[in-house]
Design a protein around this motif. Structure first.
Motif, PDB file in Angstrom:
ATOM      1  N   TYR A  30       0.845  -1.191   0.000  1.00 20.53           N
ATOM      2  CA  TYR A  30       0.000   0.000   0.000  1.00 20.53           C
ATOM      3  C   TYR A  30       0.884   1.246   0.000  1.00 20.53           C
ATOM      4  O   TYR A  30       1.169   1.816   1.055  1.00 20.53           O
ATOM      5  N   PRO A  31       1.374   1.653  -1.182  1.00 16.14           N
ATOM      6  CA  PRO A  31       2.279   2.813  -1.223  1.00 16.14           C
ATOM      7  C   PRO A  31       1.552   4.106  -0.889  1.00 16.14           C
ATOM      8  O   PRO A  31       0.330   4.225  -1.049  1.00 16.14           O
ATOM      9  N   ALA A  32       2.310   5.072  -0.432  1.00 17.54           N
ATOM     10  CA  ALA A  32       1.731   6.381  -0.110  1.00 17.54           C
ATOM     11  C   ALA A  32       1.298   7.091  -1.389  1.00 17.54           C
ATOM     12  O   ALA A  32       1.995   7.061  -2.402  1.00 17.54           O
ATOM     13  N   GLU A  33       0.128   7.716  -1.347  1.00 22.52           N
ATOM     14  CA  GLU A  33      -0.389   8.415  -2.513  1.00 22.52           C
ATOM     15  C   GLU A  33       0.269   9.788  -2.624  1.00 22.52           C
ATOM     16  O   GLU A  33       0.135  10.626  -1.735  1.00 22.52           O
ATOM     17  N   LYS A  34       1.000  10.014  -3.703  1.00 20.08           N
ATOM     18  CA  LYS A  34       1.658  11.292  -3.918  1.00 20.08           C
ATOM     19  C   LYS A  34       0.819  12.241  -4.759  1.00 20.08           C
ATOM     20  O   LYS A  34       1.077  13.435  -4.793  1.00 20.08           O
ATOM     21  N   THR A  35      -0.168  11.707  -5.470  1.00 21.27           N
ATOM     22  CA  THR A  35      -1.060  12.518  -6.284  1.00 21.27           C
ATOM     23  C   THR A  35      -2.370  11.780  -6.433  1.00 21.27           C
ATOM     24  O   THR A  35      -2.453  10.582  -6.157  1.00 21.27           O
ATOM     25  N   MET A  36      -3.406  12.499  -6.843  1.00 20.24           N
ATOM     26  CA  MET A  36      -4.710  11.884  -7.058  1.00 20.24           C
ATOM     27  C   MET A  36      -4.879  11.646  -8.556  1.00 20.24           C
ATOM     28  O   MET A  36      -4.679  12.556  -9.372  1.00 20.24           O
ATOM     29  N   LYS A  37      -5.234  10.434  -8.925  1.00 19.50           N
ATOM     30  CA  LYS A  37      -5.380  10.110 -10.337  1.00 19.50           C
ATOM     31  C   LYS A  37      -6.427   9.025 -10.532  1.00 19.50           C
ATOM     32  O   LYS A  37      -6.768   8.287  -9.601  1.00 19.50           O
ATOM     33  N   ILE A  38      -6.940   8.968 -11.742  1.00 19.16           N
ATOM     34  CA  ILE A  38      -7.872   7.922 -12.180  1.00 19.16           C
ATOM     35  C   ILE A  38      -7.283   7.318 -13.435  1.00 19.16           C
ATOM     36  O   ILE A  38      -7.079   8.019 -14.431  1.00 19.16           O
ATOM     37  N   SER A  39      -6.972   6.035 -13.387  1.00 20.68           N
ATOM     38  CA  SER A  39      -6.338   5.362 -14.518  1.00 20.68           C
ATOM     39  C   SER A  39      -6.993   4.018 -14.746  1.00 20.68           C
ATOM     40  O   SER A  39      -7.720   3.503 -13.890  1.00 20.68           O
ATOM     41  N   GLY A  40      -6.727   3.442 -15.911  1.00 18.47           N
ATOM     42  CA  GLY A  40      -7.317   2.148 -16.233  1.00 18.47           C
ATOM     43  C   GLY A  40      -6.887   1.664 -17.603  1.00 18.47           C
ATOM     44  O   GLY A  40      -5.930   2.178 -18.196  1.00 18.47           O
ATOM     45  N   THR A  41      -7.613   0.670 -18.104  1.00 20.19           N
ATOM     46  CA  THR A  41      -7.290   0.030 -19.372  1.00 20.19           C
ATOM     47  C   THR A  41      -8.561  -0.133 -20.196  1.00 20.19           C
ATOM     48  O   THR A  41      -9.621  -0.466 -19.646  1.00 20.19           O
ATOM     49  N   ILE A  42      -8.444   0.096 -21.505  1.00 20.39           N
ATOM     50  CA  ILE A  42      -9.554  -0.118 -22.436  1.00 20.39           C
ATOM     51  C   ILE A  42      -9.260  -1.380 -23.254  1.00 20.39           C
ATOM     52  O   ILE A  42      -8.172  -1.523 -23.819  1.00 20.39           O
ATOM     53  N   THR A  43     -10.223  -2.286 -23.301  1.00 25.81           N
ATOM     54  CA  THR A  43     -10.082  -3.512 -24.092  1.00 25.81           C
ATOM     55  C   THR A  43     -11.310  -3.703 -24.955  1.00 25.81           C
ATOM     56  O   THR A  43     -12.407  -3.244 -24.634  1.00 25.81           O
ATOM     57  N   LYS A  44     -11.115  -4.452 -26.027  1.00 24.17           N
ATOM     58  CA  LYS A  44     -12.219  -4.820 -26.928  1.00 24.17           C
ATOM     59  C   LYS A  44     -11.993  -6.254 -27.370  1.00 24.17           C
ATOM     60  O   LYS A  44     -11.018  -6.552 -28.042  1.00 24.17           O
ATOM     61  N   GLY A  45     -12.861  -7.141 -26.912  1.00 21.69           N
ATOM     62  CA  GLY A  45     -12.675  -8.554 -27.209  1.00 21.69           C
ATOM     63  C   GLY A  45     -11.461  -9.137 -26.516  1.00 21.69           C
ATOM     64  O   GLY A  45     -10.841 -10.066 -27.044  1.00 21.69           O
ATOM     65  N   GLY A  46     -11.096  -8.585 -25.364  1.00 21.25           N
ATOM     66  CA  GLY A  46      -9.931  -9.062 -24.633  1.00 21.25           C
ATOM     67  C   GLY A  46      -8.616  -8.485 -25.095  1.00 21.25           C
ATOM     68  O   GLY A  46      -7.573  -8.770 -24.505  1.00 21.25           O
ATOM     69  N   LYS A  47      -8.611  -7.642 -26.129  1.00 20.69           N
ATOM     70  CA  LYS A  47      -7.381  -7.048 -26.658  1.00 20.69           C
ATOM     71  C   LYS A  47      -7.367  -5.552 -26.347  1.00 20.69           C
ATOM     72  O   LYS A  47      -8.418  -4.901 -26.369  1.00 20.69           O
ATOM     73  N   PRO A  48      -6.196  -4.987 -26.046  1.00 19.26           N
ATOM     74  CA  PRO A  48      -6.128  -3.549 -25.725  1.00 19.26           C
ATOM     75  C   PRO A  48      -6.513  -2.688 -26.917  1.00 19.26           C
ATOM     76  O   PRO A  48      -6.307  -3.066 -28.071  1.00 19.26           O
ATOM     77  N   VAL A  49      -7.067  -1.522 -26.617  1.00 18.64           N
ATOM     78  CA  VAL A  49      -7.492  -0.573 -27.651  1.00 18.64           C
ATOM     79  C   VAL A  49      -6.509   0.590 -27.661  1.00 18.64           C
ATOM     80  O   VAL A  49      -6.519   1.429 -26.759  1.00 18.64           O
TER      81      VAL A  49
END
Length: 352
Positions: A72-91
């Motif tokens: 559980y690392p210390a949060e140095k900034t606030m961010k929203i991130s993630g991954t987009i996939t289509k049919g199991g493959k990255p977009v």
């Protein structure tokens, strides 16, 4: 006579913070090592540490000068991130939009990288802010899946000091209960205490709110009609369920229209508010998975729609939020809602 407590067997902030949290096994009478600060107690504490071993120190890592892995690392900034996939493959180069109407309208855009990853960082938001993340391919195809990066929750493990927990509390409180019973009996004999006190009957009646988590601006549950998840348990499509069930509402091409507003400058669909977000005029009811809906509030009368500035009616839809391990709700392809933990608003405390 007073009941003497068992000080050595107590658990308090010292025993939990400085002892039991750092040792692996069961510790009998943890407070024994904090009552007396003498050579005998310190020797017993040394023997305990030699027997138990440390939880947080790995001598092999220290000898190899290897830094431990921080779960559980210390949060140095606030961010929203993630991954987009289509049919199991990255977009790659997908269009990602982040917007919110909590405390004012907010919207930013970005593109995903070759691995389908995206990130919105270096921005600040307050607690209980609701975001909507929307994604499309570079050809404007919305049939994609969005997976946000979530910090794993704290794992709940078995209490290593379960031996200190009394299964039958009457055994540990037996002395106190006996002394208390003798005291009250003596007071009754002297006529200083009445044994029975009759209380007047009190009835507390409360009506359950059918939409407790709603963002309805009129107040949760204040609507012309409230449809709950129990009503929708056998529904397949939302448009099919609403057709013919709500008086004064007509479903056309997956959108809801008020029949009394059909002739007012052409047909205009009812405004859809999804978890407090205005979804626009192109939103279709069947874009929402019915099983993800907690409640639907139908606002038809002028008194309920005036606060939204709409004469065409409003559908306030609230999605389920309990028991989810992801922290966000996916209710349609290419769009999710996210309610992260942000900063608390600054509070001014009382000072004389």
């Amino acid at each position: 006579a007073a009941v003497k407590p068992d000080l050595e067997n107590e658990s308090n902030i010292f025993t939990s913070l400085l002892l039991t949290s750092d040792l692996v096994g069961y510790i009998e009478k943890p407070n024994h090592y904090f009552i007396n600060n003498d050579a005998k107690t310190r020797g017993e504490l040394d023997n305990l540490l030699l027997t138990q071993g440390w939880r947080k120190i790995d001598w092999k890592q220290i000898s190899a000068n290897t830094a431990p892995v921080i779960t559980y690392p210390a949060e140095k900034t606030m961010k929203i991130s993630g991954t987009i996939t289509k049919g199991g493959k990255p977009v790659p180069k997908g269009k990602v939009s982040l917007f919110s109407s909590s405390g004012g309208y907010f919207a930013i855009d970005t593109l995903s990288d070759e691995n389908g990853k995206f990130s919105f960082d270096d921005f600040v938001f307050s607690d209980s802010t609701k975001f909507v993340v929307q994604a499309r391919t570079n050809k404007d195809n919305k049939n994609v899946q969005i997976d946000l990066d979530m910090v794993p929750a704290q794992v709940v493990t078995k209490n290593s000091n379960t031996g200190d927990i009394e299964v039958n509390v009457n055994e540990s409180l037996a002395d106190y209960l006996n002394q208390s019973d003798k005291y009250f009996n003596e007071m009754v004999k002297r006529g200083m205490l009445e044994r029975t006190i009759m209380l007047n009957e009190v009835r507390i009646v409360e009506k359950k709110n059918p939409a407790p988590n709603s963002a309805n601006l009129n107040g949760a549950g204040n609507a012309d009609l409230v449809i709950t998840e129990k009503d929708l348990q056998n529904a397949i499509l939302l448009s099919q369920y609403l057709q013919g069930r709500v008086a004064g509402v007509q479903i056309t091409n997956g959108q809801a229209f008020l029949t009394r507003a059909m002739g007012m400058g052409g047909p205009r669909p009812m405004q859809v508010m999804l978890d407090g977000m205005n979804m626009g005029t192109e939103f279709r009811l069947d874009d929402i998975v019915v099983q993800d809906i907690e409640s639907i509030e139908v606002l038809k009368s002028i008194g309920n729609t005036a606060i939204y500035g709409s004469a065409n009616g409003v559908l306030v839809i609230t999605t389920k939020r309990g028991g989810s391990s992801t922290g966000y709700n996916r209710y349609a392809p290419g769009i999710i809602t996210y309610n992260p933990k942000g900063y608390y608003a600054m509070r001014q405390f009382y000072s004389p």
